[in-house]
Design a protein around this motif. Sequence first.
Motif, PDB file in Angstrom:
ATOM      1  N   LEU A 162       0.833  -1.198   0.000  1.00 30.98           N
ATOM      2  CA  LEU A 162       0.000   0.000   0.000  1.00 30.98           C
ATOM      3  C   LEU A 162       0.868   1.247   0.000  1.00 30.98           C
ATOM      4  N   LYS A 163       1.930   1.206   0.775  1.00 31.76           N
ATOM      5  CA  LYS A 163       2.784   2.372   0.875  1.00 31.76           C
ATOM      6  C   LYS A 163       3.450   2.664  -0.461  1.00 31.76           C
ATOM      7  N   ASP A 164       3.817   1.608  -1.189  1.00 31.37           N
ATOM      8  CA  ASP A 164       4.538   1.795  -2.437  1.00 31.37           C
ATOM      9  C   ASP A 164       3.636   2.219  -3.589  1.00 31.37           C
ATOM     10  N   SER A 165       2.357   1.824  -3.586  1.00 29.67           N
ATOM     11  CA  SER A 165       1.554   2.079  -4.766  1.00 29.67           C
ATOM     12  C   SER A 165       0.384   3.025  -4.544  1.00 29.67           C
ATOM     13  N   LEU A 166      -0.155   3.083  -3.333  1.00 25.43           N
ATOM     14  CA  LEU A 166      -1.321   3.916  -3.081  1.00 25.43           C
ATOM     15  C   LEU A 166      -1.013   4.963  -2.029  1.00 25.43           C
ATOM     16  N   GLY A 174      -6.000   7.331  -1.299  1.00 28.92           N
ATOM     17  CA  GLY A 174      -6.260   6.057  -1.951  1.00 28.92           C
ATOM     18  C   GLY A 174      -5.941   6.082  -3.433  1.00 28.92           C
ATOM     19  N   LEU A 175      -5.391   7.176  -3.901  1.00 29.73           N
ATOM     20  CA  LEU A 175      -5.037   7.286  -5.318  1.00 29.73           C
ATOM     21  C   LEU A 175      -3.692   6.609  -5.583  1.00 29.73           C
ATOM     22  N   ILE A 176      -3.521   6.128  -6.795  1.00 28.25           N
ATOM     23  CA  ILE A 176      -2.280   5.483  -7.194  1.00 28.25           C
ATOM     24  C   ILE A 176      -1.183   6.537  -7.276  1.00 28.25           C
ATOM     25  N   ILE A 177      -0.048   6.205  -6.669  1.00 26.89           N
ATOM     26  CA  ILE A 177       1.086   7.127  -6.714  1.00 26.89           C
ATOM     27  C   ILE A 177       1.849   6.873  -7.999  1.00 26.89           C
ATOM     28  N   ALA A 178       1.783   7.823  -8.875  1.00 30.63           N
ATOM     29  CA  ALA A 178       2.420   7.731 -10.188  1.00 30.63           C
ATOM     30  C   ALA A 178       2.637   9.155 -10.678  1.00 30.63           C
TER      31      ALA A 178
END
Length: 149
Positions: free
Chosen positions: A53-57, A62-66
């Motif tokens: 969760l920490k790496d992607s959201l 709750g949004l995708i980290i990108a």
Amino acid sequence: MKEKIRQRNWHKIKPVVFGLAALFLILLNITTSHSRQPQPSLVRKDLSRRETLKDSLDTKTGLIIAPGFAVVSTTCVRCHSPKLITEKRATREGWLATIRWMQQTQGLWDLGKDESVILDYLAKNYAPKNEGRRPLLKTPEWYKLTNRQ
């Protein structure tokens, strides 16, 4: 006289009281030490889930980290819940239509150069999924019901 009787009784009872207190403390220590240590498999699962969760959201939205996440987070989440983003899936054209609708009816300002960043982020991370409902039938074969009796 009463004082002597009390002292004799206390000398008889004293070892029993201290023994019971020591036994209580030992039992309390055993039960708390067992309840504090989680099972190793549960710890491993919890850590891996947290890391995922920490790496992607983003934990807050709750949004995708990108790439583009910061612009979307500060622009879109300013006015509405991030769930409106995570639950909606659309193509780039669909997201653009949504932005135009918000600009025409909801008072969304001109996004300027951020619009392309937002559209890239949404189209990449919240595109339509290929799973779910089956596609619509293209050419249904209709037939006329006949009344055969």
